[in-house]
Design a protein around this motif. Structure first.
Motif, PDB file in Angstrom:
ATOM      1  N   LEU A  96       0.937  -1.163  -0.422  1.00 43.10           N
ATOM      2  CA  LEU A  96       0.494   0.121  -0.527  1.00 43.10           C
ATOM      3  C   LEU A  96       0.810   1.581  -0.061  1.00 43.10           C
ATOM      4  O   LEU A  96       1.750   1.137   1.025  1.00 43.10           O
ATOM      5  N   SER A  97       0.735   1.949  -0.656  1.00 47.84           N
ATOM      6  CA  SER A  97       0.953   3.078  -0.498  1.00 47.84           C
ATOM      7  C   SER A  97       0.798   4.362   0.228  1.00 47.84           C
ATOM      8  O   SER A  97      -0.670   4.275   0.783  1.00 47.84           O
ATOM      9  N   LEU A  98       0.658   5.501   1.312  1.00 47.22           N
ATOM     10  CA  LEU A  98       0.565   5.616   2.216  1.00 47.22           C
ATOM     11  C   LEU A  98      -0.640   7.025   1.417  1.00 47.22           C
ATOM     12  O   LEU A  98      -1.432   6.586   2.640  1.00 47.22           O
ATOM     13  N   ASP A  99      -1.244   7.477   0.160  1.00 45.96           N
ATOM     14  CA  ASP A  99      -2.220   7.740  -0.128  1.00 45.96           C
ATOM     15  C   ASP A  99      -3.441   7.168  -0.100  1.00 45.96           C
ATOM     16  O   ASP A  99      -4.553   7.485  -0.881  1.00 45.96           O
ATOM     17  N   GLU A 100      -3.238   5.891  -0.155  1.00 39.86           N
ATOM     18  CA  GLU A 100      -3.950   5.254  -0.096  1.00 39.86           C
ATOM     19  C   GLU A 100      -4.997   4.345   1.400  1.00 39.86           C
ATOM     20  O   GLU A 100      -5.878   4.131   1.724  1.00 39.86           O
ATOM     21  N   ILE A 101      -4.003   5.179   2.178  1.00 38.27           N
ATOM     22  CA  ILE A 101      -4.723   4.812   3.984  1.00 38.27           C
ATOM     23  C   ILE A 101      -5.290   5.884   4.190  1.00 38.27           C
ATOM     24  O   ILE A 101      -4.187   6.972   4.437  1.00 38.27           O
ATOM     25  N   PHE A 102      -6.604   5.658   5.009  1.00 40.23           N
ATOM     26  CA  PHE A 102      -6.856   6.978   5.497  1.00 40.23           C
ATOM     27  C   PHE A 102      -6.993   6.728   6.653  1.00 40.23           C
ATOM     28  O   PHE A 102      -8.369   5.824   7.054  1.00 40.23           O
ATOM     29  N   VAL A 103      -6.873   7.531   7.723  1.00 42.19           N
ATOM     30  CA  VAL A 103      -7.188   7.103   9.426  1.00 42.19           C
ATOM     31  C   VAL A 103      -8.230   7.560   9.491  1.00 42.19           C
ATOM     32  O   VAL A 103      -8.885   8.878   9.003  1.00 42.19           O
ATOM     33  N   ALA A 240      -6.042  -4.127  18.940  1.00 42.96           N
ATOM     34  CA  ALA A 240      -5.095  -3.397  20.041  1.00 42.96           C
ATOM     35  C   ALA A 240      -6.062  -2.672  21.113  1.00 42.96           C
ATOM     36  O   ALA A 240      -5.714  -2.222  22.410  1.00 42.96           O
ATOM     37  N   GLY A 241      -7.810  -3.430  20.873  1.00 43.93           N
ATOM     38  CA  GLY A 241      -8.327  -2.748  22.151  1.00 43.93           C
ATOM     39  C   GLY A 241      -8.904  -1.775  22.598  1.00 43.93           C
ATOM     40  O   GLY A 241      -8.867  -1.046  23.192  1.00 43.93           O
ATOM     41  N   PHE A 242      -8.742  -1.217  21.383  1.00 40.77           N
ATOM     42  CA  PHE A 242      -9.181   0.420  20.798  1.00 40.77           C
ATOM     43  C   PHE A 242     -10.637   0.607  21.200  1.00 40.77           C
ATOM     44  O   PHE A 242     -11.423   1.838  20.104  1.00 40.77           O
ATOM     45  N   THR A 243     -11.159  -0.087  21.342  1.00 42.91           N
ATOM     46  CA  THR A 243     -13.266   0.055  21.094  1.00 42.91           C
ATOM     47  C   THR A 243     -13.347   1.778  22.034  1.00 42.91           C
ATOM     48  O   THR A 243     -14.486   2.256  21.684  1.00 42.91           O
ATOM     49  N   GLY A 244     -12.799   1.792  22.859  1.00 41.49           N
ATOM     50  CA  GLY A 244     -12.741   2.956  23.654  1.00 41.49           C
ATOM     51  C   GLY A 244     -11.628   3.859  24.033  1.00 41.49           C
ATOM     52  O   GLY A 244     -11.809   5.635  24.590  1.00 41.49           O
ATOM     53  N   THR A 245     -10.733   3.633  21.902  1.00 47.00           N
ATOM     54  CA  THR A 245      -9.329   4.849  22.521  1.00 47.00           C
ATOM     55  C   THR A 245      -9.797   5.485  20.575  1.00 47.00           C
ATOM     56  O   THR A 245      -8.920   6.359  20.882  1.00 47.00           O
ATOM     57  N   ARG A 246     -10.497   4.609  20.218  1.00 48.20           N
ATOM     58  CA  ARG A 246     -11.458   4.429  18.755  1.00 48.20           C
ATOM     59  C   ARG A 246      -9.967   5.146  17.808  1.00 48.20           C
ATOM     60  O   ARG A 246      -9.860   5.988  17.248  1.00 48.20           O
ATOM     61  N   CYS A 247      -9.767   4.338  17.253  1.00 47.55           N
ATOM     62  CA  CYS A 247      -8.767   4.140  15.427  1.00 47.55           C
ATOM     63  C   CYS A 247      -9.046   3.082  14.628  1.00 47.55           C
ATOM     64  O   CYS A 247      -9.165   2.226  15.372  1.00 47.55           O
ATOM     65  N   GLY A 248      -9.264   3.810  13.445  1.00 47.41           N
ATOM     66  CA  GLY A 248      -9.890   2.919  12.374  1.00 47.41           C
ATOM     67  C   GLY A 248      -8.982   3.518  11.387  1.00 47.41           C
ATOM     68  O   GLY A 248      -8.327   4.593  11.249  1.00 47.41           O
ATOM     69  N   TYR A 249      -8.773   2.804   9.704  1.00 45.63           N
ATOM     70  CA  TYR A 249      -8.934   3.492   8.546  1.00 45.63           C
ATOM     71  C   TYR A 249      -9.042   2.365   7.354  1.00 45.63           C
ATOM     72  O   TYR A 249      -9.958   0.927   7.553  1.00 45.63           O
ATOM     73  N   VAL A 250      -9.410   3.078   6.504  1.00 46.42           N
ATOM     74  CA  VAL A 250      -9.824   2.573   4.573  1.00 46.42           C
ATOM     75  C   VAL A 250      -8.960   2.337   4.651  1.00 46.42           C
ATOM     76  O   VAL A 250      -8.302   3.424   3.851  1.00 46.42           O
ATOM     77  N   VAL A 251      -8.822   1.953   3.153  1.00 46.34           N
ATOM     78  CA  VAL A 251      -7.734   1.536   2.612  1.00 46.34           C
ATOM     79  C   VAL A 251      -8.612   1.712   0.945  1.00 46.34           C
ATOM     80  O   VAL A 251      -9.539   1.311   0.385  1.00 46.34           O
ATOM     81  N   VAL A 252      -8.304   3.126   0.282  1.00 46.50           N
ATOM     82  CA  VAL A 252      -9.267   3.249  -1.126  1.00 46.50           C
ATOM     83  C   VAL A 252      -8.108   3.604  -2.357  1.00 46.50           C
ATOM     84  O   VAL A 252      -6.469   3.819  -2.237  1.00 46.50           O
ATOM     85  N   PRO A 253      -7.976   2.343  -3.312  1.00 51.58           N
ATOM     86  CA  PRO A 253      -6.747   1.969  -4.039  1.00 51.58           C
ATOM     87  C   PRO A 253      -6.576   3.437  -4.986  1.00 51.58           C
ATOM     88  O   PRO A 253      -7.516   4.058  -5.392  1.00 51.58           O
TER      89      PRO A 253
END
Lengths: 400, 400
Positions: A96-103, A240-253
């Motif tokens: 993946l290139s960095l600009d395919e990843i959206f935090v 990482a058990g982040f259900t109450g810490t909140r972080c995810g990401y989307v990969v859009v090619p």
């Protein structure tokens, strides 16, 4: 005259968790001496990894000093975190290139918000039973939603049907609620279907950290050509058990394109960037540092230990149901056990029996769709102690 | 065949900040010895308050211990934070119940996402110049957007025109980008207009902490009957410096109702709750604790000290422009100074001159709309030292 969005009238009221709470409360009121064990909820219980806590403290300190304070960050996430995510994918051979990843603040937000970049006329294909977010977010936009049956006959992993014309397909592997997974060959068939139909696959891999062994892919981008037809969602909630810490990401090619209804070719990566920069302001700096830490060598090791703990819970549960002769699905690559209610019981009847006789709370499968009737969802996210005790009670009641 | 959302074609590419960066980079490359001072960006620079840092550390520790670890929280925010927000409003005489308050990751997200609960046929009324989020998020849904002129003649605070039929109206006070404010009497006129037209006011009060004195209302709910026609957005970004920590909130009055186009009466508070529970998973626990701390007695005192610092910067800037005989708006109840370009210069020409002669970077007003032409936005968020130096240079160049 401001008009409300009338599509909200088409949403079903979800009484599922309210009704569970009501039945549990009624039981507890009548039997205050009983110890109830809740194994129905898909939320982690182990604390954040020590490395993550350490980095959080460090990042908090940075925010208290003018020289290291951080204000607005890039809406799509800091490079340090996007690089860590790219490295995580690279370990499994996905480039993946960095600009395919959206935090983002989590996969739930992303799975709903992604609809913003698609026309409302698209026909959405989802599984039944299903994670309700896929359904409800599209009903809210007035989209047509069609279903594919996830049943024991197809191992709850339905395959494409050439006769069905769908524009956008949600796949979730490992699946919530059934715990089913798609093999690489099966995903390749979905990619083939999507390419033939110019469809888009929205692939939710939030539970990928639970996959055992090498056979099951962690990402749809393990399949050649998936970058021509798929968008992937992932999250730190389960790894990482982040259900109450909140972080995810989307990969859009980067080169993923589709036309508008007027025939204009649009780059979906650029559209999602525009959506995020317009309607989102990024994830807290301290949380992004924490997420980065969870993907470090020490971080991953500590995260895997937690996941191993949940997986051992799942093994204890599977062993118990085996002893009872109660059939189940999932539990191997997933924190979810999808229990077939014994004796042909309906979901709520089994829920009531489990509550009354074993004082264990599950989630009725019928709450996830028509095909969920006759099933009950349990999770391995409880404490070891509670999981063992719950299964001892269940075995005592249901072993023949 | 998946179709992309064609309304995205109607978005204007916003080259504003890219173009600013390009011009600054070009200048710096030609004049590497010059020290550039950036006074154009609406981002805070002072670190988080000591009380907030202390509470963040404590909350991080809670996340590292099983007994105090927090997983999924309520999507609408923890009661402790909603109570703190209710208390903050109560200090100014506005009575909110907890279920009218929805905690979020920031006012930008909320201002965009609120559109989800309204029909796409609504006609939106926004000011020109305007915070671009109000415009772009509605273009993305294909809504008709009409404008009202914000000009020196109306102090950049346009009033309702009975001949204009708008369904949903965005108001921002203190305003980004002009720094203008609405008085209570003016807001009462807007409420009157909204009630007559069954319209909804979307009121952005993200900058309310900069309001001086008692005359200017901090909330539209200071106006009687506003609860029948308004939704308010607020944020911890400016009051507590949370631009990189991310927390805001929406107030949707409990009994606020509007019809669908089919005549079904909908409760907007329930709709927003449904929207948030479906497409959002709450704000990090540690951030909610930090936000709560910022509204404590000590927290507010420390926050006011930071705001006093920025306001002193604004006074220094206003004094400098007064010396130059350059006219400006804002600066009093706002971190923004809306400078009228001297000698009838256009926005980008004044930008270039300020960059070349004073090495100060502003934001061209024309980037915020047609009526922004001939203006430049500066902010008081710089350091004291930089603000003083920038104004000394500006006075040296522009004083006649």
């Amino acid at each position: 005259m401001a008009y409300a969005n009338g599509y909200y009238c088409n949403l079903k009221e979800t009484y599922l968790f309210t009704e569970i709470a009501n039945r549990v409360n009624t039981y507890v009121a009548a039997h205050p001496e009983k110890k109830i064990i809740r194994l129905g909820i898909g939320d982690v219980t182990l604390p954040l990894a020590p490395v993550v806590i350490e980095v959080l403290h460090k990042a908090v300190d940075e925010m208290g000093v003018k020289e290291t304070f951080r204000g607005y960050g890039p809406e799509q996430g800091y490079d340090f975190l996007r690089q860590a995510i790219a490295n995580y994918y690279a370990q499994r051979g996905v480039d993946l290139s960095l600009d395919e990843i959206f935090v983002s603040d989590g996969a739930k937000s992303d799975c709903g918000n992604i609809g913003d970049i698609f026309a409302d006329t698209n026909v959405m294909l989802i599984q039944d039973p299903v994670y309700p977010v896929y359904l409800d977010t599209n009903i809210m936009r007035g989209r047509k939603v069609i279903y594919m049956n996830a049943t024991p006959e197809n191992n709850f992993a339905p395959m494409p049907d050439k006769k069905v014309k769908a524009d956008i397909i949600y796949l979730c592997s490992p699946s919530n609620p059934t715990g089913s997974v798609y093999t690489k060959e099966q995903l390749a068939k979905w990619v083939e279907y999507a390419l033939e139909n110019n469809a888009i696959i929205l692939y939710d891999s939030a539970y990928e950290a639970f996959i055992d062994g090498e056979e099951i892919p962690h990402s749809i981008f393990s399949v050649p050509d998936a970058k021509k037809c798929a968008i992937e969602f992932n999250s730190f909630s389960k790894i990482a058990g982040f259900t109450g810490t909140r972080c995810g990401y989307v990969v859009v090619p980067k080169n993923l394109e589709r036309q508008t209804e007027n025939g204009k070719v649009m780059n979906l990566n650029s559209m999602w960037l525009r959506r995020q920069t317009t309607k989102f302001n990024g994830v807290p700096y301290i949380v992004q540092r924490a997420a980065e830490a969870s993907l470090s060598k020490d971080g991953l090791q500590q995260c895997w230990e937690n996941i191993a703990y949940y997986k051992e819970n799942a093994r204890i549960m599977m062993k118990g149901f085996d002893e009872c002769g109660i059939k189940y699905y999932g539990g191997v690559h997933s924190p979810y056990l999808w229990i077939q209610c014994p004796g042909g019981m309906k979901s709520w009847d089994f829920f009531d029996e489990l509550l009354a006789k074993a004082n264990v709370v599950g989630t009725p499968g019928s709450g996830f769709g028509v095909n969920g009737e006759g099933f009950l969802r349990l999770t391995s996210f409880g404490s070891r102690e509670n999981t063992i005790e719950a299964m001892e009670r269940i075995v005592a009641v249901f072993k023949k």
